[in-house]
Scaffold this motif. Sequence first.
Motif, short mmCIF file in Angstrom:
data_model
loop_
_atom_site.label_atom_id
_atom_site.label_comp_id
_atom_site.label_asym_id
_atom_site.label_seq_id
_atom_site.Cartn_x
_atom_site.Cartn_y
_atom_site.Cartn_z
N TRP A 12 0.82 -1.22 0.00
CA TRP A 12 0.00 0.00 0.00
C TRP A 12 0.85 1.27 0.00
CZ3 TRP A 12 -4.79 0.92 -1.33
CH2 TRP A 12 -5.41 2.11 -0.94
N PRO A 13 1.80 1.45 0.92
CA PRO A 13 2.62 2.67 0.85
C PRO A 13 3.52 2.72 -0.38
CG PRO A 13 3.42 1.21 2.58
CD PRO A 13 2.12 0.64 2.11
N LEU A 14 3.93 1.53 -0.88
CA LEU A 14 4.75 1.50 -2.10
C LEU A 14 3.96 2.07 -3.28
CD1 LEU A 14 7.18 0.65 -3.85
CD2 LEU A 14 6.16 -1.63 -3.98
N LEU A 15 2.73 1.59 -3.47
CA LEU A 15 1.90 2.08 -4.57
C LEU A 15 1.58 3.55 -4.40
CD1 LEU A 15 -0.60 -0.92 -4.98
CD2 LEU A 15 1.40 -0.38 -6.38
N VAL A 18 4.74 5.57 -5.32
CA VAL A 18 4.96 5.58 -6.78
C VAL A 18 3.96 6.52 -7.45
CG1 VAL A 18 4.83 4.18 -8.87
CG2 VAL A 18 5.98 3.28 -6.84
N LEU A 19 2.70 6.44 -7.04
CA LEU A 19 1.68 7.33 -7.62
C LEU A 19 2.04 8.80 -7.37
CD1 LEU A 19 -1.07 7.88 -8.92
CD2 LEU A 19 -2.13 7.52 -6.68
N LEU A 20 2.52 9.10 -6.18
CA LEU A 20 2.87 10.48 -5.86
C LEU A 20 4.09 10.96 -6.64
CD1 LEU A 20 2.20 10.33 -2.03
CD2 LEU A 20 1.03 11.84 -3.65
N ILE A 21 4.98 10.04 -6.98
CA ILE A 21 6.12 10.42 -7.83
C ILE A 21 5.63 10.84 -9.21
CG2 ILE A 21 8.13 9.51 -9.06
CD1 ILE A 21 8.83 7.95 -6.57
N VAL A 36 -3.00 11.82 2.19
CA VAL A 36 -3.79 11.69 3.42
C VAL A 36 -4.81 10.56 3.29
CG1 VAL A 36 -5.46 12.85 4.90
CG2 VAL A 36 -3.44 14.09 4.11
N THR A 37 -5.43 10.44 2.14
CA THR A 37 -6.40 9.35 1.94
C THR A 37 -5.74 7.99 2.13
OG1 THR A 37 -7.67 10.69 0.36
CG2 THR A 37 -8.02 8.30 0.31
N SER A 38 -4.55 7.84 1.59
CA SER A 38 -3.81 6.58 1.75
C SER A 38 -3.51 6.31 3.22
CB SER A 38 -2.51 6.63 0.95
OG SER A 38 -1.72 5.49 1.19
N ALA A 39 -3.05 7.34 3.93
CA ALA A 39 -2.70 7.18 5.36
C ALA A 39 -3.93 6.86 6.19
CB ALA A 39 -2.00 8.43 5.87
N HIS A 114 5.71 8.13 2.41
CA HIS A 114 5.11 6.80 2.25
C HIS A 114 6.17 5.72 2.02
CE1 HIS A 114 0.87 7.91 2.41
NE2 HIS A 114 1.25 9.06 1.85
N PHE A 115 7.27 6.06 1.36
CA PHE A 115 8.35 5.09 1.25
C PHE A 115 8.95 4.80 2.63
CE2 PHE A 115 8.94 6.58 -3.34
CZ PHE A 115 8.23 5.50 -3.84
N GLN A 116 8.99 5.83 3.46
CA GLN A 116 9.44 5.63 4.84
C GLN A 116 8.53 4.63 5.55
OE1 GLN A 116 11.96 7.06 6.61
NE2 GLN A 116 11.34 7.28 8.70
N LEU A 117 7.22 4.77 5.37
CA LEU A 117 6.27 3.84 5.97
C LEU A 117 6.48 2.43 5.44
CD1 LEU A 117 2.93 5.87 6.00
CD2 LEU A 117 4.48 5.43 7.89
#
Length: 505
Positions: A12-15, A18-21, A36-39, A114-117
């Motif tokens: 989930w945080p990987l996707l 990547v989307l945010l990149i 925020v929606t992802s978190a 998110h990559f940190q997560l």
Amino acid sequence: MMQHWITLPVIWPLLTGVLLIFMARASRDAKRIVSVTSAVLAVPMMWVLLQQAATGDYQVYAVGNWVPPFGIVLVLDRLAAMMLMMTAVLAMLALLYGIRGDDKPGRNFHPLFHFQLMGIQGAFLTGDIFNLFVFFEILLISSYGLLMHGAGPARTRATLHYVILNLTGSALFLIGVGTLYGVLGTLNMADMVLAMRDVPAADLPLARAGGLILLIVFGLKAAMLPLYFWLPNAYSSASPSVASLFAIMTKVGVYSILRVHGLLFGDGAGAVAGSIDAWLWPIAALTMVFGAIGVIGARTLKRVVSYLVIVSVGTLLIVVASNHEPTLIGGLFYLIHSTFITAALFLLADIIAGQRGAVLDDLSPAPVVAQPRLLGVIFFFSAASVAGLPPLSGFIGKALILQGSAGQSFAPLMWLILLAAGLVALISLSRAGSTIFWRVTEQPNSGRKADKMKLLVAGVLLMISPALSIFGEPVIQYVSATAAQVMDVDSYVRAVLGSTQRGGF
């Protein structure tokens, strides 16, 4: 579908990252919505995993369907699920704080977050020691960028020291893993347990050396003495939302020591059993002592909180070194408390600094803050919780640790250091509070009232402490079952290896 749910903390945080990149040139508001929606959605995901783990059964996922000990394996137990739930809640709140301004200086804040997560949560799940190294590198590379986010001389210096130390730690990690692989012939942690019991006498020094090298690496991540000197500068220089998230980073190191050394050098490890405890005990005690000295000597509120993180690490390491289930129960409860309360204090320190003009969070006289009553009450409440005053969660955690250690040979020293550290924290925070709220100058206040969202997030984090007290019984029941499961090494081995166990188990 549910059998693949265990992969979500990594996928989930990987996707999302990547989307945010790919959204690098999108508007800041669009990035914030996605991030925020992802978190927020991650919290119920981790809750499902927590409920699965609460049954007491291990969830084992072999990536690519490679049968352990071959290939990559993810293992979910009570401890891992608890850490994942804590990370998800903390990340959501830190991100809600961060979108109120921390993400403005650069466009890569959200993917790095998110990559940190991904790295943190992967470290909690992995059942393979090499993939623990991989997830460590993911979280570290992301943390380099997050720490540097916003630039400035202080952050640049802190990041430089942080990067150099952790690159050295990464090299040592590979040396330690290579040493253990050369002795044991496997990197699956469950399989390593069985191999460790059959190590020839001639290879025992190498096995111990590999374990000590990993202890150094995990100790660097956990910020234990003498490897904690990077933390005060790094955490006090980071943006507040990043520092708040970093409150879980040191717990990754503590978790790794508990998991890896508990499995490989615990009571059932044959000739090497307990060989790490002799080193960990004095180091943990000194970490608490020097952390407390740092709290006394700190000259800014953020550095006070940073040294309180080190004190909490020392407390947890003493619990781990005790290798005693009743003490571990208190330690796990204290882990939850200390993570959220120090994260809240980093946010509170930022809110206070924003209302003191050019003085910021320096512990020196300044104009009265714009919201003295509200911030004064919040600060008093958080200081009482950190110091371990009843009836807040800090008191319950420390009481459980002291009660669990009763009758053990290490109890007198543990009681002395733990109570002394609490007293030092109380005195230092009292001094900080009196300076900030009472030693005020006659100059007009140039600060603004705090952003309502920032106050709300800090307040929610702080309210976790009384919530842990009010709902203490189910939490204590969970951590009690978790401690029993952690101490039962053979059940972990059976769950991961199943019918592929080495002969004689």
